[in-house]
Design a protein around this motif. Structure first.
Motif, mmCIF file in Angstrom:
data_model
loop_
_atom_site.group_PDB
_atom_site.id
_atom_site.type_symbol
_atom_site.label_atom_id
_atom_site.label_comp_id
_atom_site.label_asym_id
_atom_site.label_seq_id
_atom_site.Cartn_x
_atom_site.Cartn_y
_atom_site.Cartn_z
ATOM 1 N N ILE A 1 11.792 14.018 11.928
ATOM 2 C CA ILE A 1 11.715 13.058 11.019
ATOM 3 C C ILE A 1 11.896 13.430 9.661
ATOM 4 C CG2 ILE A 1 10.502 10.748 10.595
ATOM 5 C CD1 ILE A 1 9.277 11.028 13.287
ATOM 6 N N VAL A 2 12.713 12.718 8.895
ATOM 7 C CA VAL A 2 12.899 12.787 7.450
ATOM 8 C C VAL A 2 12.535 11.439 6.548
ATOM 9 C CG1 VAL A 2 14.547 13.790 5.408
ATOM 10 C CG2 VAL A 2 14.748 14.494 7.809
ATOM 11 N N LEU A 3 11.416 11.445 5.830
ATOM 12 C CA LEU A 3 11.123 10.435 5.188
ATOM 13 C C LEU A 3 11.815 10.600 3.523
ATOM 14 C CD1 LEU A 3 7.146 10.275 5.665
ATOM 15 C CD2 LEU A 3 9.193 8.927 6.907
ATOM 16 N N PRO A 4 12.660 9.659 3.423
ATOM 17 C CA PRO A 4 13.447 9.857 2.169
ATOM 18 C C PRO A 4 12.971 9.431 0.771
ATOM 19 C CG PRO A 4 14.113 7.920 3.253
ATOM 20 C CD PRO A 4 13.106 8.485 4.212
ATOM 21 N N GLY A 5 13.434 9.556 -0.086
ATOM 22 C CA GLY A 5 13.059 9.266 -1.395
ATOM 23 C C GLY A 5 12.859 7.674 -1.606
ATOM 24 N N SER A 6 12.296 7.280 -2.536
ATOM 25 C CA SER A 6 12.212 5.565 -2.630
ATOM 26 C C SER A 6 11.842 5.192 -4.264
ATOM 27 C CB SER A 6 10.830 5.307 -2.001
ATOM 28 O OG SER A 6 10.411 4.020 -2.248
ATOM 29 N N LYS A 7 12.458 4.161 -4.637
ATOM 30 C CA LYS A 7 12.113 3.813 -5.691
ATOM 31 C C LYS A 7 10.802 2.876 -6.057
ATOM 32 C CE LYS A 7 13.288 3.688 -10.092
ATOM 33 N NZ LYS A 7 12.014 3.475 -10.364
ATOM 34 N N ASN A 8 10.360 2.545 -4.884
ATOM 35 C CA ASN A 8 9.014 1.804 -4.956
ATOM 36 C C ASN A 8 8.207 2.273 -3.714
ATOM 37 O OD1 ASN A 8 6.879 -0.359 -4.587
ATOM 38 N ND2 ASN A 8 8.112 -1.603 -5.613
ATOM 39 N N VAL A 9 7.660 3.492 -4.038
ATOM 40 C CA VAL A 9 6.864 4.102 -2.648
ATOM 41 C C VAL A 9 5.840 3.488 -2.165
ATOM 42 C CG1 VAL A 9 5.774 6.418 -2.378
ATOM 43 C CG2 VAL A 9 7.515 6.374 -4.012
ATOM 44 N N ARG A 10 5.055 2.982 -3.069
ATOM 45 C CA ARG A 10 3.943 2.174 -2.356
ATOM 46 C C ARG A 10 4.323 0.858 -1.398
ATOM 47 N NH1 ARG A 10 0.874 0.301 -6.636
ATOM 48 N NH2 ARG A 10 -0.923 -0.667 -4.994
ATOM 49 N N ASP A 11 5.196 0.060 -1.823
ATOM 50 C CA ASP A 11 5.514 -0.806 -1.148
ATOM 51 C C ASP A 11 6.465 -0.487 0.064
ATOM 52 O OD1 ASP A 11 4.595 -2.507 -2.952
ATOM 53 O OD2 ASP A 11 6.466 -3.352 -3.667
ATOM 54 N N ASP A 12 7.303 0.636 -0.142
ATOM 55 C CA ASP A 12 8.079 1.275 1.193
ATOM 56 C C ASP A 12 7.080 1.860 2.307
ATOM 57 O OD1 ASP A 12 10.654 0.460 0.179
ATOM 58 O OD2 ASP A 12 11.086 2.188 -0.347
ATOM 59 N N LEU A 13 5.973 2.352 1.751
ATOM 60 C CA LEU A 13 4.958 2.803 2.431
ATOM 61 C C LEU A 13 4.201 1.674 3.324
ATOM 62 C CD1 LEU A 13 3.302 5.341 3.626
ATOM 63 C CD2 LEU A 13 1.733 4.967 1.749
ATOM 64 N N GLY A 14 4.184 0.656 2.826
ATOM 65 C CA GLY A 14 3.632 -0.549 3.367
ATOM 66 C C GLY A 14 4.681 -1.060 4.236
ATOM 67 N N TRP A 15 6.114 -1.012 3.972
ATOM 68 C CA TRP A 15 6.940 -1.326 5.021
ATOM 69 C C TRP A 15 6.868 -0.391 6.243
ATOM 70 C CZ3 TRP A 15 11.040 1.330 6.945
ATOM 71 C CH2 TRP A 15 12.195 0.525 7.784
ATOM 72 N N LEU A 16 6.832 0.958 6.196
ATOM 73 C CA LEU A 16 6.769 1.972 6.984
ATOM 74 C C LEU A 16 5.698 1.522 8.094
ATOM 75 C CD1 LEU A 16 6.777 5.671 5.661
ATOM 76 C CD2 LEU A 16 8.530 4.346 7.311
ATOM 77 N N ARG A 17 4.414 1.175 7.543
ATOM 78 C CA ARG A 17 3.487 0.873 8.525
ATOM 79 C C ARG A 17 3.567 -0.570 9.290
ATOM 80 N NH1 ARG A 17 -0.419 3.195 4.115
ATOM 81 N NH2 ARG A 17 -1.212 4.798 5.287
ATOM 82 N N ALA A 18 4.046 -1.350 8.403
ATOM 83 C CA ALA A 18 4.539 -2.745 8.999
ATOM 84 C C ALA A 18 5.474 -2.602 10.334
ATOM 85 C CB ALA A 18 4.897 -3.830 8.069
ATOM 86 N N ASN A 19 6.509 -1.468 10.235
ATOM 87 C CA ASN A 19 7.362 -1.474 11.203
ATOM 88 C C ASN A 19 7.152 -0.476 12.249
ATOM 89 O OD1 ASN A 19 10.172 -3.016 10.455
ATOM 90 N ND2 ASN A 19 9.067 -2.363 8.594
ATOM 91 N N GLY A 20 5.818 -0.004 12.122
ATOM 92 C CA GLY A 20 5.451 0.984 13.196
ATOM 93 C C GLY A 20 5.697 2.405 13.131
ATOM 94 N N TRP A 21 5.831 2.766 12.021
ATOM 95 C CA TRP A 21 6.525 4.408 11.572
ATOM 96 C C TRP A 21 5.291 5.185 11.679
ATOM 97 C CZ3 TRP A 21 10.872 7.023 11.583
ATOM 98 C CH2 TRP A 21 12.024 6.386 11.624
#
Length: 487
Positions: free
Chosen positions: A296-316
């Motif tokens: 699994i590769v977690l890529p770069g993000s322009k909004n890390v905290r919000d994208d981390l919330g997206w990860l959690r919401a989508n079961g990652w």
């Protein structure tokens, strides 16, 4: 004598502007013409670090490569990196001046135009020809006022324009005729020719349409570029969802997945994996089941905290825990590396609302965002061996903690990244982590592909640029285009 300037605009996003400019750059260089790429304003989350220590859109860096020169901030003076649905970080001559919403940026445009024109003057003074790439479409009525990306720029520097449209998506005649109809009289006169991109089939069946198009618009069709299967030119923003490995019978395929984060940045990091014959790569969007994988590769993000919330919401988060329990490997790059720590702090509200967010807790470290953006080209080797690594850092934030005592990469001026004590998790700030053939081979071995074959990604990229230049030479009316180029 100042360089001639020729601008490529498109009827839509992803019509082929970047591809056409890249191919023309290489074609002209072959003929001894000193050419440089230019894009007045770019909106993209894929970027590159320049020779003068700034940041520009990835497409202009690739176009510079096609010209055989180093990328420079003057080639893309204004870069917008979206960090929400309504706002972007604004990069001026390679460096961030802060975040702006759409209204604030509109007020900034007169200043942006002066920056763009000054940068263009410097570029034009150092070459024979400037090939300019537009952005989106010149017919976006709501963006016409104060435009600096398309016809506003072309009018300001008084340059001719070639309009390109993508026939593969359908409606190519409507795209071309409709775009011309929505331009002003002076803008329409500026269009010197049309190019149709990504055509499949018998060109004879298309000819009646081309004849009609020339009669209807009064503009010559300068060429029809065929659809090239497997052509790879690093994308500005369009995402390829996945590739299927094509290893020989009996060879193992490494399954690699990555989340399609809402603010995913520098997804070109995945290109060496997409092109590797023994890798099956999949970018997993929201709402799609997370498939089993070796890596699994977690890529770069322009909004890390919000994208981390997206990860959690989508079961990652649960999927990653399960993946590691069964012996899988995990790599975090840049923002993905920051997610691996215990805490993410944004006290200044640089990417979203000020505050802190718990990380995934897989590496014993914390990251604090600050206003200084790290922009560095890097060379080193993997700490686990002697595989060479090349890449670049583009990030806001400093990571600290015991995890960094086990570095992933050794650089000439110190250590970088981290590897977990059980050797299952690796994190690094380096974009381009897989680009160097030695690093890619070593990381595939580490991820569970012991018989991985070496693939030279830079050589592949160069071969694709050459293939594109051949396509330009064979299918465009070069004699007509030469009227707007240096002798």
């Amino acid at each position: 004598m100042p360089a001639r300037t020729l601008m490529i605009q498109g009827t839509t996003s992803d019509a082929g502007k970047s591809t056409l400019v890249t191919g023309l750059c290489r074609f002209l260089i072959r003929r001894g013409i000193r050419v440089m790429p230019f894009k007045p304003q770019n909106m993209a989350l894929n970027s590159a670090v320049t020779v003068d220590g700034g940041e520009i859109g990835r497409s202009q860096a690739v176009q510079a490569l096609a010209c055989g020169i180093e990328p420079h901030t003057d080639m893309n003076p204004i870069l917008l990196k979206p960090n929400s649905n309504t706002g972007s970080q604004v990069i001026v001559l390679g460096h961030s001046i802060g975040n702006m919403d759409a209204a604030a940026y509109h007020r900034f445009k007169p200043r942006a135009l002066s920056v763009v024109l000054e940068a263009h003057s410097r570029v034009a003074a150092s070459c024979d020809c400037v090939l300019v790439e537009g952005a989106g479409s010149p017919a976006e009525i709501n963006l016409r006022d104060g435009d600096i990306a398309n016809m506003g720029f072309a009018e300001a520097v008084d340059c001719p324009v070639i309009l390109v449209a993508d026939i593969d998506r359908g409606g190519v005649f409507a795209h071309l005729v409709g775009t011309l109809a929505l331009l002003s009289d002076s803008e329409r006169r500026r269009v010197v020719g049309l190019v149709i991109n990504r055509f499949r089939g018998d060109i004879a069946l298309l000819q009646p349409g081309l004849d009609w198009l020339e009669r209807e618009t009064g503009k010559p069709v300068l060429g029809v570029l065929p659809y090239l299967q497997g052509l790879h030119i690093e994308a500005e923003d369009s995402l390829s969802q996945g590739t299927q490995g094509v290893a020989a019978s009996g060879e193992r395929i490494l399954r690699v997945i990555a989340p399609a984060l809402p603010r995913l940045s520098n997804h070109t990091d995945f290109d060496p994996l997409r092109l590797h014959p023994q890798v099956e790569f999949q970018l997993v969007p929201a709402g799609q089941p997370i498939p089993p994988a070796d890596l699994i590769v977690l890529p770069g993000s322009k909004n890390v905290r919000d994208d981390l919330g997206w990860l959690r919401a989508n079961g990652w988060e649960a999927a990653i825990d399960r993946h590691l329990r069964y012996g899988g490997r995990l790599i975090g790059i840049c923002g993905g590396f920051q997610m691996l720590g215990r805490q993410l702090h944004d006290p200044l509200g640089l990417e979203s609302a000020a505050g802190s967010t718990p990380g995934l807790g897989l590496l014993d470290m914390e990251t604090t965002l600050d206003a200084h953006k790290q922009l560095e080209r890097r060379q080193g080797w993997l700490a686990s061996g002697h595989a060479a690594v090349t890449g670049y850092e583009i990030h806001m934030g400093v990571s600290t903690g015991p995890a960094l005592d086990r570095p992933a990469i050794r650089l000439a001026d110190g250590n970088e990244g981290a590897v977990s004590a059980d050797d299952q998790v690796l994190g690094s700030y380096l974009h381009g982590l897989f680009d160097h053939p030695e690093a890619c081979l070593a990381l595939l071995h580490w991820a569970g592909l012991p018989d991985a074959v070496p693939v030279d990604y830079p050589a592949l990229r160069e071969a694709h640029i050459e293939r594109l230049a051949n396509l330009i030479e064979e299918n465009l009316d070069i004699t007509r285009i030469a009227d707007w180029l240096p002798d």
